[in-house]
Motif scaffolding. Sequence first.
Motif, short mmCIF file in Angstrom:
data_model
loop_
_atom_site.label_atom_id
_atom_site.label_comp_id
_atom_site.label_asym_id
_atom_site.label_seq_id
_atom_site.Cartn_x
_atom_site.Cartn_y
_atom_site.Cartn_z
N CYS A 1 0.85 -1.19 0.00
CA CYS A 1 0.00 0.00 0.00
C CYS A 1 0.89 1.24 0.00
O CYS A 1 1.69 1.43 0.91
CB CYS A 1 -0.90 0.03 1.24
N HIS A 2 0.74 2.06 -1.04
CA HIS A 2 1.66 3.19 -1.22
C HIS A 2 1.17 4.51 -0.66
O HIS A 2 1.88 5.50 -0.76
CB HIS A 2 1.93 3.41 -2.72
N ALA A 3 -0.04 4.57 -0.17
CA ALA A 3 -0.55 5.90 0.18
C ALA A 3 -1.11 5.93 1.59
O ALA A 3 -2.19 6.45 1.83
CB ALA A 3 -1.60 6.34 -0.85
N ILE A 4 -0.37 5.41 2.53
CA ILE A 4 -0.82 5.44 3.92
C ILE A 4 -0.59 6.85 4.46
O ILE A 4 0.55 7.33 4.49
CB ILE A 4 -0.02 4.41 4.78
N ASP A 5 -1.67 7.53 4.81
CA ASP A 5 -1.50 8.90 5.31
C ASP A 5 -2.33 9.19 6.55
O ASP A 5 -2.35 10.32 7.02
CB ASP A 5 -1.77 9.94 4.21
N ARG A 6 -2.99 8.15 7.07
CA ARG A 6 -3.74 8.35 8.32
C ARG A 6 -3.62 7.11 9.18
O ARG A 6 -3.72 5.99 8.68
CB ARG A 6 -5.22 8.64 8.02
N ILE A 7 -3.46 7.30 10.45
CA ILE A 7 -3.29 6.18 11.36
C ILE A 7 -4.53 5.29 11.38
O ILE A 7 -4.42 4.06 11.49
CB ILE A 7 -2.88 6.65 12.78
N GLU A 8 -5.72 5.88 11.17
CA GLU A 8 -6.95 5.08 11.18
C GLU A 8 -6.94 4.05 10.04
O GLU A 8 -7.40 2.92 10.21
CB GLU A 8 -8.19 5.98 11.03
N VAL A 9 -6.45 4.49 8.89
CA VAL A 9 -6.37 3.59 7.74
C VAL A 9 -5.35 2.48 8.01
O VAL A 9 -5.59 1.30 7.74
CB VAL A 9 -6.00 4.39 6.47
N ALA A 10 -4.24 2.85 8.59
CA ALA A 10 -3.19 1.86 8.90
C ALA A 10 -3.72 0.83 9.90
O ALA A 10 -3.48 -0.38 9.75
CB ALA A 10 -1.96 2.57 9.45
N ARG A 11 -4.43 1.29 10.91
CA ARG A 11 -4.99 0.38 11.92
C ARG A 11 -5.95 -0.61 11.30
O ARG A 11 -5.93 -1.80 11.59
CB ARG A 11 -5.74 1.16 13.00
N GLU A 12 -6.81 -0.10 10.43
CA GLU A 12 -7.80 -0.96 9.80
C GLU A 12 -7.11 -2.00 8.90
O GLU A 12 -7.51 -3.16 8.85
CB GLU A 12 -8.78 -0.10 8.98
N LEU A 13 -6.08 -1.57 8.21
CA LEU A 13 -5.34 -2.49 7.34
C LEU A 13 -4.66 -3.58 8.19
O LEU A 13 -4.69 -4.76 7.85
CB LEU A 13 -4.30 -1.69 6.54
N SER A 14 -4.07 -3.16 9.28
CA SER A 14 -3.41 -4.11 10.17
C SER A 14 -4.41 -5.13 10.74
O SER A 14 -4.11 -6.30 10.91
CB SER A 14 -2.72 -3.34 11.30
N ARG A 15 -5.62 -4.67 10.99
CA ARG A 15 -6.65 -5.52 11.55
C ARG A 15 -7.16 -6.54 10.52
O ARG A 15 -7.47 -7.67 10.85
CB ARG A 15 -7.84 -4.62 11.97
N ARG A 16 -7.22 -6.14 9.26
CA ARG A 16 -7.85 -6.98 8.25
C ARG A 16 -6.89 -7.81 7.39
O ARG A 16 -7.31 -8.79 6.78
CB ARG A 16 -8.68 -6.12 7.30
N ALA A 17 -5.62 -7.41 7.31
CA ALA A 17 -4.71 -8.10 6.40
C ALA A 17 -4.40 -9.51 6.92
O ALA A 17 -4.13 -9.68 8.10
CB ALA A 17 -3.42 -7.30 6.25
N PRO A 18 -4.45 -10.51 6.02
CA PRO A 18 -4.16 -11.88 6.44
C PRO A 18 -2.66 -12.11 6.67
O PRO A 18 -2.28 -13.00 7.41
CB PRO A 18 -4.67 -12.74 5.28
N GLY A 19 -1.83 -11.30 6.05
CA GLY A 19 -0.38 -11.44 6.22
C GLY A 19 0.26 -10.07 6.21
O GLY A 19 -0.43 -9.06 6.28
#
Length: 220
Positions: free
Chosen positions: A95-113
Amino acid sequence: MIGENRAAVLERMSNACVRAGRAENSVRLLAVSKRQTIETIKAAYQAGQRDFGENYGQELREKAAVLRLPEIRWHSIGRLQVNKVKYVANAAWACHAIDRIEVARELSRRAPGTVKCFLEVDVAGEETKAGVSFEDIPAMLEKVSALDRLEVVGLMCLPPYAITSEASRPYFARMQALATKLQLPELSMGTTQDFEVAVEEGATWVRVGSELFGARPKAI
Ligand SMILES: *Cc1c(COP(=O)(O)O)cnc(C)c1O
């Protein structure tokens, strides 16, 4: 045609490496396939392209579901809304456009790896643009690095549109200085308008769309 365009872009990238005294394999081509058809992407794959960048979550998910090809890698390059993260979490290698911690948290929560992440820098302080200011990147890096399954590998930017590619050079140089300082190995920068300058200034991924595929269709 895509094969020829791709060969020409790769050649220009490697010439820029030579000019900058860089190893020619130190920068990779990310083909920006937003709004391009499945057939077009297949043709690029057949020409040897393996990394594809998409801006819209649903489009990335749909294309990844159809194009299950060996070694293909999907990169999410557009600004993500928290409620769209679910579309890319399973399919995106980076993911090349991480610009908010909320988005990063959600990605960390949902990504299988593990997902490779780039923090987006708003290089020119444009109100309308996505990204975090240069000054705020270190704090953002600390927060995102603490999350499970996100591996922050580098910084990403999209400078303001300009007539000449040289206009982007100071932004790219500042990106490289910050990445070096933060010991981040990757820099995602440079598009059709300025990818050679980006390579000269240290890009490790260039994101090229129109120069590879021609003008983008309005809708698919
Ligand atoms: C569309 C897009 C690109 C590619 O732009 P071209 O001018 O077609 O090369 C690169 N990065 C991002 C974030 C984009 O949205």
